[in-house]
Design an enzyme around this catalytic site. Structure first.
Site, PDB file in Angstrom:
ATOM      1  N   ASP A  79       8.502 -17.716   0.478  1.00  0.00           N
ATOM      2  CA  ASP A  79       7.101 -17.667   0.900  1.00  0.00           C
ATOM      3  C   ASP A  79       6.189 -18.469  -0.023  1.00  0.00           C
ATOM      4  O   ASP A  79       6.607 -18.919  -1.095  1.00  0.00           O
ATOM      5  CB  ASP A  79       6.634 -16.197   0.960  1.00  0.00           C
ATOM      6  CG  ASP A  79       7.070 -15.375  -0.243  1.00  0.00           C
ATOM      7  OD1 ASP A  79       7.365 -15.962  -1.296  1.00  0.00           O
ATOM      8  OD2 ASP A  79       7.126 -14.142  -0.121  1.00  0.00           O
ATOM      9  N   ASN A 145       5.929  -1.150  -1.196  1.00  0.00           N
ATOM     10  CA  ASN A 145       5.804  -0.662   0.186  1.00  0.00           C
ATOM     11  C   ASN A 145       7.019  -1.052   1.036  1.00  0.00           C
ATOM     12  O   ASN A 145       7.006  -0.901   2.247  1.00  0.00           O
ATOM     13  CB  ASN A 145       4.510  -1.174   0.828  1.00  0.00           C
ATOM     14  CG  ASN A 145       4.473  -2.698   0.945  1.00  0.00           C
ATOM     15  OD1 ASN A 145       5.447  -3.380   0.634  1.00  0.00           O
ATOM     16  ND2 ASN A 145       3.353  -3.236   1.392  1.00  0.00           N
ATOM     17  N   HIS A 147       8.272  -4.113   1.383  1.00  0.00           N
ATOM     18  CA  HIS A 147       8.283  -5.445   1.998  1.00  0.00           C
ATOM     19  C   HIS A 147       9.371  -6.318   1.376  1.00  0.00           C
ATOM     20  O   HIS A 147       9.776  -6.123   0.241  1.00  0.00           O
ATOM     21  CB  HIS A 147       6.898  -6.117   1.941  1.00  0.00           C
ATOM     22  CG  HIS A 147       6.450  -6.593   0.612  1.00  0.00           C
ATOM     23  ND1 HIS A 147       5.125  -6.773   0.287  1.00  0.00           N
ATOM     24  CD2 HIS A 147       7.131  -6.954  -0.513  1.00  0.00           C
ATOM     25  CE1 HIS A 147       5.017  -7.227  -0.939  1.00  0.00           C
ATOM     26  NE2 HIS A 147       6.216  -7.332  -1.452  1.00  0.00           N
ATOM     27  N   GLU A 152       5.291  -7.451   5.607  1.00  0.00           N
ATOM     28  CA  GLU A 152       4.687  -6.160   5.291  1.00  0.00           C
ATOM     29  C   GLU A 152       5.145  -5.108   6.312  1.00  0.00           C
ATOM     30  O   GLU A 152       5.614  -5.460   7.406  1.00  0.00           O
ATOM     31  CB  GLU A 152       3.166  -6.298   5.338  1.00  0.00           C
ATOM     32  CG  GLU A 152       2.597  -7.331   4.364  1.00  0.00           C
ATOM     33  CD  GLU A 152       2.598  -6.869   2.917  1.00  0.00           C
ATOM     34  OE1 GLU A 152       3.368  -5.952   2.552  1.00  0.00           O
ATOM     35  OE2 GLU A 152       1.816  -7.434   2.127  1.00  0.00           O
TER      36      GLU A 152
HETATM   37  P1  PGA Z   1       7.848  -8.157  -8.050  1.00  0.00           P
HETATM   38  O1  PGA Z   1       7.503  -8.303  -6.520  1.00  0.00           O
HETATM   39  O2  PGA Z   1       9.135  -8.872  -8.242  1.00  0.00           O
HETATM   40  O3  PGA Z   1       6.733  -8.835  -8.792  1.00  0.00           O
HETATM   41  O4  PGA Z   1       7.943  -6.698  -8.329  1.00  0.00           O
HETATM   42  C1  PGA Z   1       8.515  -8.124  -5.594  1.00  0.00           C
HETATM   43  C2  PGA Z   1       7.944  -8.177  -4.207  1.00  0.00           C
HETATM   44  O5  PGA Z   1       6.767  -7.818  -4.035  1.00  0.00           O
HETATM   45  O6  PGA Z   1       8.675  -8.574  -3.289  1.00  0.00           O
END
Ligand code: PGA
Length: 251
Positions: A79, A145, A147, A152
């Protein structure tokens, strides 16, 4: 059915197998990730799906410090924020350059173009890139959450690359990289769940208590669009590498 040996637990879900590796800490997990990359390369893997965020940083350090050669390999990231140029320090292209690409050159590094004038065209072009370079091994983090990528809760499992409106919880979680929460872009271009599931093998890593609930839902919960990572139960080659804190709520 669940059974465990010292190092691994294999969790059978509707006849699919999710391999769960619980490690003491991120360093140990990153080393296992490197071993898997190395095995996949020896078996001919050419395309690696990559992720940003704090989760894979130590894993990228392990790759940088390894003697693995990626000059004939391709990477495709999950992304990119809409509106940020690759030279912007908060962009995911910049993050990848800093954490991996500057030290480990690849043949090609694909990320969505967050500055594309026509985002509809951009998402189609990104799907074509993924189809032209089937991903052998996809690296994933997981949001609190649930995702994956920027998919999301509530995102259809059927979508491929798409433009996403970020949820407030993701904006808040990601604001740690920005001067102000208000500076966090509100949209991103993300591979969809359907794009992610095309990868031959997936490694999902998670560290820390704040991921424990999402990890539990992903592995032990029902498969639901309310927890996007739960869809991984439907893929037949997923390796979950988690530290003890992230594993703490698992039965
Ligand atoms: P993080 O984010 O590696 O900074 O914990 C992971 C994500 O939100 O997919």
């Amino acid at each position: 059915m669940v059974y465990t040996n010292k190092a691994y637990s294999f969790i059978y879900l509707e006849e699919k197998i999710m391999k769960v590796i619980t490690v003491k800490n991120q360093l140990e997990g990153a080393k296992i990730g490197l071993d898997i990359v190395s095995e996949k390369m020896a078996a001919g893997a050419k395309t690696f799906g990559l992720a940003t965020g704090s989760t894979p940083v130590e894993f990228y350090n392990q790759i940088i410090n390894s003697d693995l050669d990626f000059t004939d390999k391709t990477s495709i990231n999950l992304d990119e924020y809409v509106g940020l140029d690759g030279s912007d320090e908060q962009s995911y292209r910049y993050f990848m350059s800093q954490h991996l690409f500057n030290e480990k050159p690849f043949k090609a590094n694909f990320l969505p173009n967050g500055k594309a004038a026509d985002l509809d065209k951009e998402v189609k072009a990104y799907d074509e890139i993924i189809d032209a370079h089937p991903i052998d091994l996809q690296i994933l983090g997981i949001g609190q959450n649930g995702h994956i990528g920027f998919n999301e809760p509530g995102t259809s499992f059927d979508v491929t690359t798409h433009v996403v409106d970020l949820t407030q919880s993701t904006i808040k979680a990601n604001s740690r990289y920005f001067a102000n929460e208000a500076d966090v872009p509100k949209q991103a271009v993300s591979m969809g769940i359907a794009s992610i599931l095309k990868s031959k093998t997936l490694i999902l890593m998670a560290w820390g208590h704040e991921k424990a609930e999402a990890v539990k839902g992903m592995i032990e919960g029902e498969v639901t669009e309310s927890l996007p990572a739960s869809v991984l139960q439907q893929h037949d080659d997923v390796i979950v590498i988690i530290d003890e804190a992230a594993a703490s709520l698992l039965n």
